[in-house]
Design a protein around this motif. Structure first.
Motif: not given
Length: 371
Positions: A331, A333-335, A342-344, A347, A349-350, A353, A367
């Motif tokens: 995961r 990519v961080d929010c 939350k992490t993903f 991009k 998915c982020a 979110h 992002i």
């Protein structure tokens, strides 16, 4: 006799004056004559020495300028010439000059008609009676088509072969070409792409997917689309809460935002996988033809997942890398919202979110838009 000769001379002088010959027109006539070939029977023609080298085209032209204009309009979709006033772009100098007339004082646009002597503007006297619409039309046929497409969602015209329905007779005739004409003369000239189409418009829409211009932007989020209909479908499915399409199967009350989704749902009631992939070694079955088409595209995508027992394919290396992250549990990519841990895996998915959970209308600056 002398008086008659003088009168003849005057007539010839007047005729040459009317023709408007000057140094410029004489030079153009000379250039035209040099390129013109006279046959033995007295007929003249200009040889078409300039040939389009795009695969499946091979159109010929008398001048290099016409060939360049053809390539821009039909193949590369380039529009290098821009209007200084409204900044619209055009493929050729001729199109730009025709457009610039609208900015001149006293310009009045007339619609094209079959008979020039009846070339006048008809009043749009027919008004849509649905509240909040007020669209106006010149003919009753166009008004009825508008009401079916935008308001009632009626589709009274059905295809005798595949039983698809359409809102207008024109749409039905356009669809019936696929059952009568098997030839696909319009071939994509993009390197490594062998798609072919029955109409030039379909080829033009397909070319937009290669160019990735994405000129249609959503005003509620940062999504962008190559085609206008893609933007409209996105707004109806993502940003609209209306679900006008209801399943009429007994004891089923499922509702959908899109007619295509409703049709796919109805196929699940039947449970028959009548569409089978004919590619060697596959043989997968699908409920709808659209599912089969989407599956077949997977066989042509260049980037293949190397994970054991996974044969997914992707159009780009970035998409493949995001998919591999989901296999490996990475995961990466961080929010970006403070206080959210939350992490993903990717991009996209982020970004989803941020829109759904944190209610951001756009993620620009948080992002990157391009994955």
């Amino acid at each position: 006799m002398d008086d008659k000769n003088e009168k003849k001379k005057r007539k010839y002088v007047k005729k040459s004056e009317k023709s408007g010959e000057n140094s410029t027109t004489t030079a153009l006539k000379k250039k035209y004559k040099e390129k013109t070939i006279v046959l033995a029977n007295g007929k003249c023609f200009r040889p078409k020495n300039f040939i389009c080298d795009y695969i499946g085209c091979e159109k010929q032209f008398t001048e290099n300028e016409k060939l360049l204009a053809h390539i821009r309009v039909r193949h590369t979709m380039e529009r290098p010439l821009g209007c200084d006033v409204c900044h619209k772009t055009y493929p050729t100098e001729r199109c730009l000059r025709a457009h610039q007339k609208i900015h001149t004082e006293g310009f009045k646009r007339f619609p094209q008609t079959s008979k020039k002597k009846y070339n006048y503007i008809r009043e749009k006297s027919l008004v849509c009676h649905y509240s909040g619409c007020e669209r106006r039309f010149r003919e009753r046929e166009y008004l009825l088509a508008h009401i079916r497409v935008k308001h009632t969602k009626e589709r009274p015209f059905g295809c005798d072969v595949c039983h698809k329905t359409f809102p207008t007779q024109r749409c039905l005739k356009k669809h019936q070409i696929i059952h009568t004409d098997t030839a696909k003369p319009f071939v994509c000239s993009w390197v490594g792409c062998d798609y072919a189409f029955r109409t030039n418009q379909s080829l033009s829409n397909h070319t937009q997917s290669h160019l990735q211009l994405r000129q249609y932007a959503c005003d509620e989020c940062d999504s962008r689309f190559n085609l206008k209909r893609g933007l409209e479908a996105h707004k109806n499915t993502v940003h609209s809460t209306a679900r006008p399409y209801t399943c009429d199967w007994p004891a089923c009350e499922a509702t959908y935002k899109d007619l295509t989704m409703l049709k796919r749902h109805k196929q699940t009631h039947l449970g028959v996988k009548q569409y089978v992939c004919d590619i060697e070694g596959c043989g997968k079955g699908f409920v709808t033809h659209n599912h089969l088409k989407q599956h077949k595209r997977q066989h042509t995508l260049p980037f293949v997942c190397s994970w054991p027992a996974c044969d997914r394919r992707f159009p780009s290396n970035n998409r493949l890398q995001d998919h591999m992250n989901s296999h490996q549990g990475l995961r990466v990519v961080d929010c970006p919202v403070e206080g959210c841990d939350k992490t993903f895996t990717s991009k996209p998915c982020a970004r989803q979110h941020l829109r759904q959970v944190h209610k951001y209308k756009t993620t620009e600056g948080l992002i990157p838009i391009n994955n």
